[in-house]
Design a protein around this motif. Structure first.
Motif, PDB file in Angstrom:
ATOM      1  N   LEU A 172       0.817  -1.203   0.000  1.00 27.41           N
ATOM      2  CA  LEU A 172       0.000   0.000   0.000  1.00 27.41           C
ATOM      3  C   LEU A 172       0.852   1.256   0.000  1.00 27.41           C
ATOM      4  O   LEU A 172       0.666   2.140  -0.834  1.00 27.41           O
ATOM      5  N   LYS A 173       1.804   1.332   0.915  1.00 24.30           N
ATOM      6  CA  LYS A 173       2.577   2.555   1.075  1.00 24.30           C
ATOM      7  C   LYS A 173       3.614   2.766  -0.023  1.00 24.30           C
ATOM      8  O   LYS A 173       3.767   3.854  -0.536  1.00 24.30           O
ATOM      9  N   HIS A 174       4.345   1.714  -0.356  1.00 29.22           N
ATOM     10  CA  HIS A 174       5.439   1.896  -1.304  1.00 29.22           C
ATOM     11  C   HIS A 174       5.013   1.650  -2.744  1.00 29.22           C
ATOM     12  O   HIS A 174       5.314   2.454  -3.613  1.00 29.22           O
ATOM     13  N   GLY A 175       4.304   0.564  -2.983  1.00 27.96           N
ATOM     14  CA  GLY A 175       3.916   0.253  -4.357  1.00 27.96           C
ATOM     15  C   GLY A 175       2.808   1.140  -4.886  1.00 27.96           C
ATOM     16  O   GLY A 175       2.990   1.922  -5.821  1.00 27.96           O
ATOM     17  N   ILE A 176       1.646   1.064  -4.261  1.00 27.19           N
ATOM     18  CA  ILE A 176       0.463   1.772  -4.759  1.00 27.19           C
ATOM     19  C   ILE A 176       0.601   3.276  -4.556  1.00 27.19           C
ATOM     20  O   ILE A 176       0.308   4.054  -5.458  1.00 27.19           O
ATOM     21  N   GLU A 177       1.075   3.698  -3.382  1.00 28.92           N
ATOM     22  CA  GLU A 177       1.244   5.130  -3.126  1.00 28.92           C
ATOM     23  C   GLU A 177       2.224   5.746  -4.124  1.00 28.92           C
ATOM     24  O   GLU A 177       1.953   6.811  -4.687  1.00 28.92           O
ATOM     25  N   SER A 178       3.345   5.071  -4.370  1.00 28.37           N
ATOM     26  CA  SER A 178       4.327   5.593  -5.332  1.00 28.37           C
ATOM     27  C   SER A 178       3.725   5.720  -6.719  1.00 28.37           C
ATOM     28  O   SER A 178       3.936   6.725  -7.412  1.00 28.37           O
ATOM     29  N   LEU A 180       0.477   6.010  -7.618  1.00 31.64           N
ATOM     30  CA  LEU A 180      -0.528   7.069  -7.686  1.00 31.64           C
ATOM     31  C   LEU A 180       0.105   8.464  -7.616  1.00 31.64           C
ATOM     32  O   LEU A 180      -0.281   9.366  -8.356  1.00 31.64           O
ATOM     33  N   LYS A 181       1.091   8.646  -6.736  1.00 27.47           N
ATOM     34  CA  LYS A 181       1.758   9.952  -6.620  1.00 27.47           C
ATOM     35  C   LYS A 181       2.511  10.307  -7.906  1.00 27.47           C
ATOM     36  O   LYS A 181       2.567  11.475  -8.287  1.00 27.47           O
ATOM     37  N   HIS A 182       3.062   9.291  -8.563  1.00 27.95           N
ATOM     38  CA  HIS A 182       3.796   9.528  -9.813  1.00 27.95           C
ATOM     39  C   HIS A 182       2.873  10.063 -10.902  1.00 27.95           C
ATOM     40  O   HIS A 182       3.218  11.010 -11.606  1.00 27.95           O
ATOM     41  N   TYR A 183       1.708   9.466 -11.053  1.00 28.07           N
ATOM     42  CA  TYR A 183       0.793   9.845 -12.131  1.00 28.07           C
ATOM     43  C   TYR A 183      -0.185  10.956 -11.745  1.00 28.07           C
ATOM     44  O   TYR A 183      -0.723  11.632 -12.621  1.00 28.07           O
TER      45      TYR A 183
END
Length: 193
Positions: A172-178, A180-183
């Motif tokens: 959740l924190k590293h994979g998905i958050e990264s 979503l924040k990137h795009y």
């Protein structure tokens, strides 16, 4: 009667195994059961909970994930689960009482009541979750459900093998958050709902 084989796969959650019957399980969507009471709408989920050592059942498009109770060894439980799944799929019994998922209450996607002014951002979040995140999470025997977006924070719920998985927080924190924040620059954080 045709021969049927059910493949099993491990998941990142050691308590959960993913069972692949080689046919469609859910035509549309996913469904999670976290108690025998919740499983009453599904004869298959009920039968799995009746084993006594099962604490979670999750139906994906082509798989069933089963979570064993703490301390239960899969060596004893796995043959029992496979037997129930074989009986169910060979008999072509309905997955739900009444034959389909109609009438089963499923929590609304935006449990937090998104701000209408964020509609474009929410649409982008949904698009990324559908195309990038959910297929990867389904590969691990689970699902992820959008629950809301407020003040830069995306709220997501993990289901199936991903619920309670030791690596779910990192996912959740590293994979998905990264991702979503990137795009989507408006996203500042992802939290479990």
């Amino acid at each position: 009667m045709q021969a049927m084989f059910i493949e099993t796969e491990t998941t990142p959650n050691p308590a959960t195994l993913k069972f692949l019957p080689g046919r469609t399980v859910m035509e549309v969507g996913t469904r999670e059961f976290t108690s025998p009471e919740a499983a009453e709408s599904s004869p298959l989920a009920s039968a799995l909970f009746d084993l006594g050592d099962v604490t979670g059942v999750f139906f994906g498009s082509s798989f069933v994930s089963v979570t064993a109770a703490q301390g239960v060894e899969w060596t004893a439980l796995k043959p029992q689960v496979v037997s129930i799944l074989l009986d169910h799929f060979i008999s072509e019994a309905p997955l739900f009482t009444g034959g389909d998922a109609a009438g089963i209450a499923v929590a609304a996607d935006d449990a937090f009541g998104d701000d209408p002014g964020d509609a474009d951002i929410v649409a982008q979040i949904h698009e990324l979750l559908e195309t990038r995140v959910r297929p990867a999470v389904a590969g691990d025997g689970g699902d992820i459900v959008y629950r809301g977006f407020r003040d830069g924070v995306v709220y997501l719920a993990m289901q199936g093998a991903c619920s309670g998985c030791p690596s779910s927080t990192a996912t959740l924190k590293h994979g998905i958050e990264s991702l979503l924040k990137h795009y989507i620059p408006e996203v500042s954080e992802v939290r479990a709902a």
